[in-house]
Design an enzyme around this catalytic site. Structure first.
Site, PDB file in Angstrom:
ATOM      1  N   HIS A  90      39.822  62.635  35.451  1.00 33.88           N
ATOM      2  CA  HIS A  90      40.391  61.910  36.590  1.00 33.88           C
ATOM      3  C   HIS A  90      41.538  62.682  37.244  1.00 33.88           C
ATOM      4  O   HIS A  90      42.583  62.116  37.565  1.00 33.88           O
ATOM      5  CB  HIS A  90      40.864  60.536  36.105  1.00 33.88           C
ATOM      6  CG  HIS A  90      40.835  59.461  37.143  1.00 33.88           C
ATOM      7  ND1 HIS A  90      41.683  59.462  38.226  1.00 33.88           N
ATOM      8  CD2 HIS A  90      40.072  58.363  37.273  1.00 33.88           C
ATOM      9  CE1 HIS A  90      41.445  58.380  38.952  1.00 33.88           C
ATOM     10  NE2 HIS A  90      40.464  57.697  38.405  1.00 33.88           N
ATOM     11  N   SER A  91      41.345  63.981  37.469  1.00 40.24           N
ATOM     12  CA  SER A  91      42.379  64.771  38.148  1.00 40.24           C
ATOM     13  C   SER A  91      42.423  64.434  39.636  1.00 40.24           C
ATOM     14  O   SER A  91      41.396  64.170  40.252  1.00 40.24           O
ATOM     15  CB  SER A  91      42.094  66.265  37.988  1.00 40.24           C
ATOM     16  OG  SER A  91      42.384  66.657  36.671  1.00 40.24           O
ATOM     17  N   TYR A  92      43.638  64.475  40.170  1.00 39.51           N
ATOM     18  CA  TYR A  92      43.855  64.239  41.605  1.00 39.51           C
ATOM     19  C   TYR A  92      44.122  65.584  42.260  1.00 39.51           C
ATOM     20  O   TYR A  92      45.115  66.240  41.965  1.00 39.51           O
ATOM     21  CB  TYR A  92      45.082  63.349  41.827  1.00 39.51           C
ATOM     22  CG  TYR A  92      44.905  61.899  41.457  1.00 39.51           C
ATOM     23  CD1 TYR A  92      44.819  61.509  40.117  1.00 39.51           C
ATOM     24  CD2 TYR A  92      44.859  60.910  42.433  1.00 39.51           C
ATOM     25  CE1 TYR A  92      44.678  60.166  39.770  1.00 39.51           C
ATOM     26  CE2 TYR A  92      44.728  59.559  42.100  1.00 39.51           C
ATOM     27  CZ  TYR A  92      44.636  59.201  40.763  1.00 39.51           C
ATOM     28  OH  TYR A  92      44.502  57.877  40.422  1.00 39.51           O
ATOM     29  N   GLU A 101      35.286  62.555  40.350  1.00 41.14           N
ATOM     30  CA  GLU A 101      35.013  62.156  38.968  1.00 41.14           C
ATOM     31  C   GLU A 101      33.520  62.286  38.698  1.00 41.14           C
ATOM     32  O   GLU A 101      32.759  61.348  38.941  1.00 41.14           O
ATOM     33  CB  GLU A 101      35.480  60.714  38.747  1.00 41.14           C
ATOM     34  CG  GLU A 101      36.937  60.482  39.112  1.00 41.14           C
ATOM     35  CD  GLU A 101      37.243  58.998  39.376  1.00 41.14           C
ATOM     36  OE1 GLU A 101      36.912  58.150  38.537  1.00 41.14           O
ATOM     37  OE2 GLU A 101      37.800  58.699  40.444  1.00 41.14           O
ATOM     38  N   ARG A 133      34.042  50.910  36.466  1.00 44.05           N
ATOM     39  CA  ARG A 133      34.054  49.471  36.155  1.00 44.05           C
ATOM     40  C   ARG A 133      32.732  48.968  35.590  1.00 44.05           C
ATOM     41  O   ARG A 133      31.667  49.302  36.099  1.00 44.05           O
ATOM     42  CB  ARG A 133      34.374  48.678  37.419  1.00 44.05           C
ATOM     43  CG  ARG A 133      35.763  48.928  37.914  1.00 44.05           C
ATOM     44  CD  ARG A 133      36.104  48.152  39.174  1.00 44.05           C
ATOM     45  NE  ARG A 133      37.496  48.420  39.522  1.00 44.05           N
ATOM     46  CZ  ARG A 133      37.908  49.544  40.109  1.00 44.05           C
ATOM     47  NH1 ARG A 133      37.035  50.476  40.437  1.00 44.05           N
ATOM     48  NH2 ARG A 133      39.184  49.734  40.357  1.00 44.05           N
ATOM     49  N   HIS A 192      37.423  52.193  33.109  1.00 43.52           N
ATOM     50  CA  HIS A 192      37.753  53.473  32.478  1.00 43.52           C
ATOM     51  C   HIS A 192      37.946  53.380  30.970  1.00 43.52           C
ATOM     52  O   HIS A 192      38.914  53.917  30.413  1.00 43.52           O
ATOM     53  CB  HIS A 192      38.992  54.081  33.150  1.00 43.52           C
ATOM     54  CG  HIS A 192      38.764  54.544  34.558  1.00 43.52           C
ATOM     55  ND1 HIS A 192      37.554  55.023  35.007  1.00 43.52           N
ATOM     56  CD2 HIS A 192      39.600  54.610  35.637  1.00 43.52           C
ATOM     57  CE1 HIS A 192      37.654  55.374  36.292  1.00 43.52           C
ATOM     58  NE2 HIS A 192      38.881  55.117  36.701  1.00 43.52           N
TER      59      HIS A 192
HETATM   60  C1  GLA Z   1      38.901  55.068  39.685  1.00 44.01           C
HETATM   61  C2  GLA Z   1      38.507  53.787  40.312  1.00 44.01           C
HETATM   62  C3  GLA Z   1      39.565  53.338  41.240  1.00 44.01           C
HETATM   63  C4  GLA Z   1      40.904  53.229  40.549  1.00 44.01           C
HETATM   64  C5  GLA Z   1      41.225  54.537  39.887  1.00 44.01           C
HETATM   65  C6  GLA Z   1      42.455  54.464  39.052  1.00 44.01           C
HETATM   66  O1  GLA Z   1      38.697  56.140  40.473  1.00 44.01           O
HETATM   67  O2  GLA Z   1      37.259  53.858  40.935  1.00 44.01           O
HETATM   68  O3  GLA Z   1      39.200  52.112  41.819  1.00 44.01           O
HETATM   69  O4  GLA Z   1      40.863  52.229  39.598  1.00 44.01           O
HETATM   70  O5  GLA Z   1      40.168  54.973  39.094  1.00 44.01           O
HETATM   71  O6  GLA Z   1      43.555  54.026  39.745  1.00 44.01           O
END
Ligand code: GLA
Length: 330
Positions: free
Chosen positions: A163-165, A294, A68, A93
């Site tokens: 941004h992989s989970y 990240e 952000r 992002h």
């Molecule tokens: C990042 C942000 C989170 C959220 C995700 C996407 O990791 O820090 O707050 O916005 O991306 O959902």
């Protein structure tokens, strides 16, 4: 419809990785276990349309600047810039059409390497300068390496990440039994809008302390005003070492992810805003069922320090890398 989106598969002895040029997403990472079975380590959707439809940036490449930026505004060399606002009054992002929604071009592709290129033109999402970006994915043995190269024709902001989970258990169990280790003594404070303030908080004696491996689920049962703000962990950690900065371990299946990066820190995000949805293989994942690591320079620093880490000077190279090593251990 997504035009010209293709899927590229990289393979090494112990890894199978799928990537698409649409948003340079990592679609799938499968690791070879000691028992000879392949298992999925990241969340991913069944179809490319799902990637377009859902929020959450699942597997996406994030740019020009991750996370952000307050009011989507910054000043560089005395000039004010207004970025695309896509998260209330913030730019998140990369803005409305960040790199995650752009079509990249594959320039090199073989079994162990993929290079994706994208030209982000001057003024895109409000950012100055035309930036040429090359993302290179390589697989070797049990490691996926992602390299980020960029060059701009004007001074601008560049702060790229993926941004992989990750979830090493294959189940939606709120990260139960996953342990996390982060080589960091401090994390970045966020305000009520989840924006970094420029203050850093020592991890000692807080749930944010992962200097020794800790069970994530257990840590998230504890309280801290910073956790309440983000509904979990959604914070930048400043690394204190230059290799193996983050380790995610799942002892029940003896699988471990070791992250090494050239970047100074990482946003650790415990999927607090991931609402329940269907991922591939008919698996439902949601709130806190996975973790994003990240790797990045701290977001919004342009507004509270000189932003030196995120300013890319004209015609100077941006070069960063992150290695993800997936280990199946005894
Ligand atoms: C990042 C942000 C989170 C959220 C995700 C996407 O990791 O820090 O707050 O916005 O991306 O959902």
């Amino acid at each position: 419809m997504i035009n010209n989106a293709q899927v590229f598969v990289l393979e090494s002895k112990k890894l199978r990785v799928s990537i698409t040029n649409y948003g340079a997403h990592i679609l799938r990472v499968e690791m070879l276990n000691r028992n000879g079975k392949w298992s999925d380590c990241v969340l991913g959707y069944e179809t490319l349309e799902d990637y377009k439809k859902y929020d959450g940036y699942v597997g996406a490449t994030i740019g020009r600047a991750c996370n952000r930026i307050k009011d989507g505004r910054f000043t560089l060399h005395g000039k004010n810039y207004q970025l695309g606002l896509n998260d209330g009054d913030k730019s998140l992002h990369g803005g409305i059409h960040g790199f995650d929604k752009r079509m990249f071009v594959a320039s090199i592709y073989d079994e162990g390497m993929l290079q994706l290129q994208y030209r982000s033109v001057d003024g895109e999402e409000g950012y100055p300068g035309t930036v040429d970006v090359i993302i290179t994915y390589r697989t070797f043995d049990d490691t996926l390496s992602v390299t980020y190269d960029a060059v701009s024709n004007k001074d601008t902001l560049v702060n790229l990440t993926n941004h992989s989970y990750f979830n090493l258990s294959d189940t939606s169990n709120q990260l139960k039994n996953h342990t996390l280790q982060i080589q960091a003594h401090e994390f970045a404070e966020i305000d009520e809008n989840l924006i970094t303030t420029g203050n850093f908080i020592p991890v000692a004696d807080t749930l944010f302390d992962f200097r020794k491996p800790q069970e994530i689920y257990q840590q998230l049962q504890k309280n801290h005003p910073q956790k309440e703000r983000a509904k979990g962990i959604d914070h930048h950690y400043n690394f204190s070492t230059s290799t193996n900065q983050v380790v995610l371990d799942y002892p029940p299946l003896k699988r471990r992810l070791i992250v090494s990066t050239s970047m100074p820190g990482a946003q650790i995000y415990t999927a607090n805003f991931l609402d329940k949805r269907w991922f591939r293989n008919n698996k439902e994942f949601g709130f806190r069922d996975a973790i994003c690591i990240e790797t990045q320079a701290i977001s919004n620093s342009i507004n509270f320090s000189e932003g030196l880490e995120v300013i890319l000077r004209a015609f100077e190279p941006y070069h960063e890398w992150t290695n993800y090593r997936f280990e199946s251990y005894e």
